[in-house]
Scaffold this active site. Structure first.
Site: not given
Length: 182
Positions: A61, A71, A131, A169
């Site tokens: 992603h 991140k 995250y 996905d």
């Protein structure tokens, strides 16, 4: 805290200093001043958390500019294989990836800068992943690359019969079809 460089510039592993005692342990998971001393300058504005079972692969992603996200990834429970793919077209490591095992036990964190696709696979029975991001989610800027892209050839350390991937996905772009730049 020590900063471990990877084979890809700007992608680093954070190794916290852990202070164990008879009660358990303590460590600083994030200290903005210490990050800045090591050249890591992000203003994290949101924490995201996921829980997944063994075999789940989330990713790959990313968000494109102007909503690209950095991140800082860590595991609260369990173990994952965390993967970041360099998508910066002017980078000498464009299209290359780094993977690192992050776990509640090793307490390592992966600092994924702007310009990378990110994903992970769950290696333990379950895993809780936390995250930090420096940009909010922006649906129209969301992009991704298929986890099983043959060009990237990522070994997710999960047997094919265990892989669990979301419908979203499965239909992501192939690496050779991406049309965005950082």
């Amino acid at each position: 805290m020590t900063i471990e460089k990877t084979a890809i510039q700007d992608l680093v592993i954070i190794n916290p200093t852990v202070f164990p005692d008879e009660r358990g342990y303590f460590f600083e998971a994030y200290n903005q001043a210490k990050f800045a001393e090591n050249g890591i300058h992000y203003n994290f504005i949101q924490d995201n958390q996921s829980f997944s079972k063994r075999g789940v692969i989330r990713g790959l992603h990313l968000q494109i500019n102007p909503f690209a996200q950095a991140k800082l990834v860590r595991v609260l429970e369990g173990e994952i294989l965390d993967v970041a793919v360099d998508l910066r077209k002017n980078s000498p490591t464009y299209g290359q990836h780094v993977s690192v095992v992050l776990s509640a036990e090793n307490k390592k964190q992966l600092m994924v800068p702007h310009g990378f696709a990110h994903g992970f696979s769950v290696l333990s029975e379950t895993a809780s992943v936390l995250y930090k991001v420096d940009q909010v989610y922006h649906k129209d800027s969301e992009r991704g690359i298929r986890y099983d892209d043959p060009v990237l050839n990522i070994d997710w350390k999960v047997s094919p019969d265990e892989v669990i991937v979301s419908e979203k996905d499965v239909v992501l772009s192939a690496f050779n079809d991406i049309d965005w730049e950082f």
